[in-house]
Write a protein that holds these residues in place. Structure first.
Motif: not given
Length: 330
Positions: A140-144
């Protein structure tokens, strides 16, 4: 398959049911694997150079005493005859008698196995409890491509922990938490505190491996169309991630966790030795050094059977979570 047809021809319908075929394949695979483990446990100990009877009685034992013990144990018989006697004993529940202590091996297994299952089971639960939420949070934190420093730190830490052997982790944790900071007992099996170090030593590396894979699978799930739809509907974050993302990545996570089980259970051999825990692993390490054939055979058989049964349970759980996998393999 219709319910009417199943009621009309119950046995034919049951035999053709996808779940029956799935369970039949898994059972056949389990039986075949047990046969391989059983044969390997008998053969490999006999490949170790040396005389187990001489090792048990001592180098100063009289030749006549050594010959009599070898004859009584059947070690002078042909290899296939020894194997046949071994199988016959297993069928009747006889695992043999220790060459060193003279105690029944079945009694040794009965007293040692619970200690091994305790730390292996706790380590597996800790691995799942930490890797699943942490992998999802990292995704979630490193998405995209967001927060590249967090991704770099995550990758570095998990890669480092995944590459450290269990016994090195055990020694390092002992030096840090039991010697440098005397917070936990160094060895033994008394009290809840005694579980912390061995469970950590067993679970850190599998957790690091699993959390990396969970993050990759979670990133795939987060980019699916139904997740974009959920974000477009402005559903609460907890609902999006726990109800939509987590179940869809659970199958892959459990598959990998099942493949980590053999290494985790095998790691108990060294971890129990380091922390002086009275389990199967420490008993097997001592028996290999003493060339105690019956004990080593039994311990390898018990550990192998435990791994196979745990793998079967994981397969059944995956089939329940994703019934299409059982049907697809039919």
């Amino acid at each position: 398959m219709s319910v009417r047809r199943l009621l009309r021809h119950p046995w034919t319908g049951l035999l053709r049911h996808p779940w029956t075929a799935f369970l039949g394949r898994r059972t056949a695979r389990l039986v075949l694997s047990l046969g391989v483990v059983l044969t390997a446990s008998f053969v490999m100990i006999r490949l170790i150079p040396g005389d187990p009877v001489r090792a048990a009685l001592g180098v100063d034992a009289a030749p006549g005493l050594v010959a009599a013990r070898r004859h009584r144990l059947g070690l002078e018989e042909p290899f296939l005859s020894q194997y046949r006697h071994y199988l016959d004993g297993l069928v009747h529940g006889d695992l043999g008698t220790s060459l060193v202590t003279g105690t029944p091996v079945a009694e040794l297994v009965r007293t040692r196995l619970p200690a091994t299952l305790e730390i292996a089971g706790l380590a597996f639960l800790v691995t799942l409890a930490v890797a699943l939420p942490c992998g999802l949070l990292a995704a979630i934190r490193t998405r995209d491509g967001r927060h590249p420093r967090t991704e770099l730190a995550f990758t570095a830490v998990t890669a480092g922990l995944a590459g450290v052997p269990d016994f090195v982790l055990a020694a390092g944790l002992t030096a840090l938490l039991a010697v440098g900071l005397p917070l936990l007992p160094v060895a033994g099996a008394a009290g809840i505190e005694s579980f912390v170090l061995p469970v950590l030593a067993l679970s850190l590396a599998p957790t690091a491996v699993l959390v990396r894979i969970v993050r990759v699978e979670a990133l795939k799930v987060l980019n699916e169309d139904y997740m974009r739809t959920a974000r477009g509907k402005r559903l609460p974050s907890a609902r999006r991630y726990l109800r939509h993302a987590a179940p869809n990545m659970a199958t892959a996570a459990l598959t990998v966790a099942g493949s980590l089980l053999p290494a985790l259970i095998a790691g108990t051999v060294l971890v129990e030795k380091v922390f002086a825990r009275p389990g199967i692993g420490s008993a097997m390490a001592q028996s290999v050094a003493a060339q105690d054939y019956p004990v080593v055979q039994a311990m390898v058989l018990v550990l192998g059977t435990t791994v196979l049964l745990a793998g079967l349970l994981v397969d059944l759980l995956l089939a329940v979570l994703d019934p299409r996998s059982a049907i697809r393999e039919s």
